[in-house]
Scaffold this motif. Sequence first.
Motif, mmCIF file in Angstrom:
data_model
loop_
_atom_site.group_PDB
_atom_site.id
_atom_site.type_symbol
_atom_site.label_atom_id
_atom_site.label_comp_id
_atom_site.label_asym_id
_atom_site.label_seq_id
_atom_site.Cartn_x
_atom_site.Cartn_y
_atom_site.Cartn_z
ATOM 1 N N LYS A 141 -2.309 3.256 -29.575
ATOM 2 C CA LYS A 141 -1.466 2.697 -28.521
ATOM 3 C C LYS A 141 -1.068 3.797 -27.541
ATOM 4 O O LYS A 141 -1.111 3.624 -26.325
ATOM 5 C CB LYS A 141 -0.219 2.073 -29.145
ATOM 6 N N GLY A 142 -0.705 4.959 -28.083
ATOM 7 C CA GLY A 142 -0.324 6.095 -27.253
ATOM 8 C C GLY A 142 -1.474 6.604 -26.416
ATOM 9 O O GLY A 142 -1.302 6.969 -25.246
ATOM 10 N N LEU A 143 -2.655 6.637 -26.992
ATOM 11 C CA LEU A 143 -3.831 7.096 -26.256
ATOM 12 C C LEU A 143 -4.086 6.190 -25.059
ATOM 13 O O LEU A 143 -4.361 6.678 -23.947
ATOM 14 C CB LEU A 143 -5.040 7.121 -27.193
ATOM 15 N N GLU A 144 -3.933 4.891 -25.248
ATOM 16 C CA GLU A 144 -4.118 3.945 -24.149
ATOM 17 C C GLU A 144 -3.074 4.176 -23.054
ATOM 18 O O GLU A 144 -3.405 4.234 -21.864
ATOM 19 C CB GLU A 144 -4.010 2.515 -24.686
ATOM 20 N N ARG A 145 -1.813 4.336 -23.441
ATOM 21 C CA ARG A 145 -0.735 4.558 -22.456
ATOM 22 C C ARG A 145 -0.902 5.898 -21.750
ATOM 23 O O ARG A 145 -0.686 6.008 -20.550
ATOM 24 C CB ARG A 145 0.636 4.512 -23.132
ATOM 25 N N ARG A 146 -1.238 6.904 -22.506
ATOM 26 C CA ARG A 146 -1.407 8.247 -21.942
ATOM 27 C C ARG A 146 -2.537 8.255 -20.916
ATOM 28 O O ARG A 146 -2.390 8.812 -19.824
ATOM 29 C CB ARG A 146 -1.687 9.228 -23.088
ATOM 30 N N ARG A 147 -3.646 7.634 -21.253
ATOM 31 C CA ARG A 147 -4.777 7.562 -20.325
ATOM 32 C C ARG A 147 -4.415 6.766 -19.073
ATOM 33 O O ARG A 147 -4.815 7.123 -17.966
ATOM 34 C CB ARG A 147 -5.997 6.939 -20.996
ATOM 35 N N ALA A 148 -3.689 5.662 -19.254
ATOM 36 C CA ALA A 148 -3.318 4.818 -18.113
ATOM 37 C C ALA A 148 -2.414 5.559 -17.142
ATOM 38 O O ALA A 148 -2.509 5.381 -15.929
ATOM 39 C CB ALA A 148 -2.631 3.545 -18.607
ATOM 40 N N THR A 149 -1.538 6.414 -17.653
ATOM 41 C CA THR A 149 -0.583 7.121 -16.795
ATOM 42 C C THR A 149 -1.162 8.418 -16.236
ATOM 43 O O THR A 149 -1.029 8.690 -15.045
ATOM 44 C CB THR A 149 0.721 7.407 -17.563
ATOM 45 N N LEU A 150 -1.778 9.217 -17.075
ATOM 46 C CA LEU A 150 -2.222 10.551 -16.656
ATOM 47 C C LEU A 150 -3.690 10.605 -16.240
ATOM 48 O O LEU A 150 -4.125 11.603 -15.676
ATOM 49 C CB LEU A 150 -1.972 11.558 -17.783
ATOM 50 N N GLY A 151 -4.419 9.557 -16.520
ATOM 51 C CA GLY A 151 -5.849 9.518 -16.195
ATOM 52 C C GLY A 151 -6.681 9.859 -17.414
ATOM 53 O O GLY A 151 -6.403 10.824 -18.127
ATOM 54 N N ALA A 152 -7.700 9.057 -17.647
ATOM 55 C CA ALA A 152 -8.549 9.236 -18.825
ATOM 56 C C ALA A 152 -9.234 10.603 -18.830
ATOM 57 O O ALA A 152 -9.324 11.246 -19.879
ATOM 58 C CB ALA A 152 -9.581 8.115 -18.906
ATOM 59 N N ASP A 153 -9.709 11.056 -17.669
ATOM 60 C CA ASP A 153 -10.394 12.355 -17.620
ATOM 61 C C ASP A 153 -9.478 13.480 -18.070
ATOM 62 O O ASP A 153 -9.870 14.329 -18.872
ATOM 63 C CB ASP A 153 -10.924 12.645 -16.210
ATOM 64 N N TYR A 154 -8.253 13.496 -17.550
ATOM 65 C CA TYR A 154 -7.290 14.544 -17.910
ATOM 66 C C TYR A 154 -7.007 14.516 -19.408
ATOM 67 O O TYR A 154 -7.044 15.542 -20.082
ATOM 68 C CB TYR A 154 -5.999 14.373 -17.106
ATOM 69 N N VAL A 155 -6.708 13.333 -19.926
ATOM 70 C CA VAL A 155 -6.354 13.203 -21.341
ATOM 71 C C VAL A 155 -7.533 13.583 -22.223
ATOM 72 O O VAL A 155 -7.378 14.351 -23.183
ATOM 73 C CB VAL A 155 -5.872 11.771 -21.649
ATOM 74 N N ASP A 156 -8.700 13.086 -21.896
ATOM 75 C CA ASP A 156 -9.874 13.379 -22.710
ATOM 76 C C ASP A 156 -10.214 14.870 -22.696
ATOM 77 O O ASP A 156 -10.614 15.427 -23.726
ATOM 78 C CB ASP A 156 -11.072 12.542 -22.255
ATOM 79 N N ARG A 157 -10.035 15.532 -21.553
ATOM 80 C CA ARG A 157 -10.250 16.997 -21.491
ATOM 81 C C ARG A 157 -9.267 17.720 -22.399
ATOM 82 O O ARG A 157 -9.647 18.656 -23.110
ATOM 83 C CB ARG A 157 -10.099 17.510 -20.068
ATOM 84 N N ASN A 158 -7.995 17.301 -22.379
ATOM 85 C CA ASN A 158 -6.994 17.943 -23.231
ATOM 86 C C ASN A 158 -7.296 17.740 -24.703
ATOM 87 O O ASN A 158 -7.165 18.675 -25.498
ATOM 88 C CB ASN A 158 -5.598 17.404 -22.899
ATOM 89 N N LEU A 159 -7.681 16.545 -25.068
ATOM 90 C CA LEU A 159 -7.996 16.284 -26.477
ATOM 91 C C LEU A 159 -9.250 17.039 -26.905
ATOM 92 O O LEU A 159 -9.302 17.583 -28.008
ATOM 93 C CB LEU A 159 -8.147 14.780 -26.712
ATOM 94 N N ALA A 160 -10.245 17.106 -26.029
ATOM 95 C CA ALA A 160 -11.484 17.818 -26.360
ATOM 96 C C ALA A 160 -11.232 19.324 -26.490
ATOM 97 O O ALA A 160 -11.895 20.001 -27.274
ATOM 98 C CB ALA A 160 -12.547 17.545 -25.307
ATOM 99 N N ALA A 161 -10.261 19.838 -25.731
ATOM 100 C CA ALA A 161 -9.962 21.277 -25.772
ATOM 101 C C ALA A 161 -9.090 21.656 -26.969
ATOM 102 O O ALA A 161 -8.943 22.833 -27.275
ATOM 103 C CB ALA A 161 -9.269 21.701 -24.472
#
Length: 142
Positions: free
Chosen positions: A11-31
Motif C-alpha cells: 500500500k505504501g509503495l503505491e502511495r509513495r510512487r503516486a506522490t513522488l513518482g515511480a521513477d524516483y521511488v524505484d531508483r531509491n529502492l534499487a539503490a
Amino acid sequence: MTTFDEDLFLKGLERRRATLGADYVDRNLAAADDFTRPFQDAMTAWCWGFGWGDDVIDAKTRSMMNLSMIGALGKMHEWELHCRGAIANGVTRDELRAIIHVIGIYCGVPQALECFRAARRVLDDIPASDAPTQTPPDATAD
C-alpha cells in the motif's frame, strides 16, 4: 533482516510512487543495499502505508501539512521533493505561496526564503499547466 507488514508495504509503495513518482521511488529502492534496505522497507510500510494510507486526510491536505512540517525542520532537500509531490497531489502555486507565508510567520523569514528558492526550482522544472496558479472555485458554490 527486517520484518514488516507486507500489505502496508505494498500500500505504501503505491502511495509513495503516486506522490513522488515511480521513477524516483524505484531508483531509491534499487539503490538500497544491506545497510539502507531495512530503512527503505520500514519507511515505505510505515510512512507511506500506515501514514499516507490512512484516507481520513486526503493526499493534497497531507502534502500541505508535510510541506509545513518539513519547512519548519529546515530539511530543504526533502522539502523540494515533497513540493514536487504536493503539486502532483493537486497543491496549486497559490497554495504553495500561502504555505510558505505560514512557514515564514512561524519559522522565520530566512526559512521562508529557503522554501521560496526550492519552490522556484520545482516550478521552473514543470510545465505551468501542471501547477495551476489558483485553487479552483468550489464546485458546490452557486
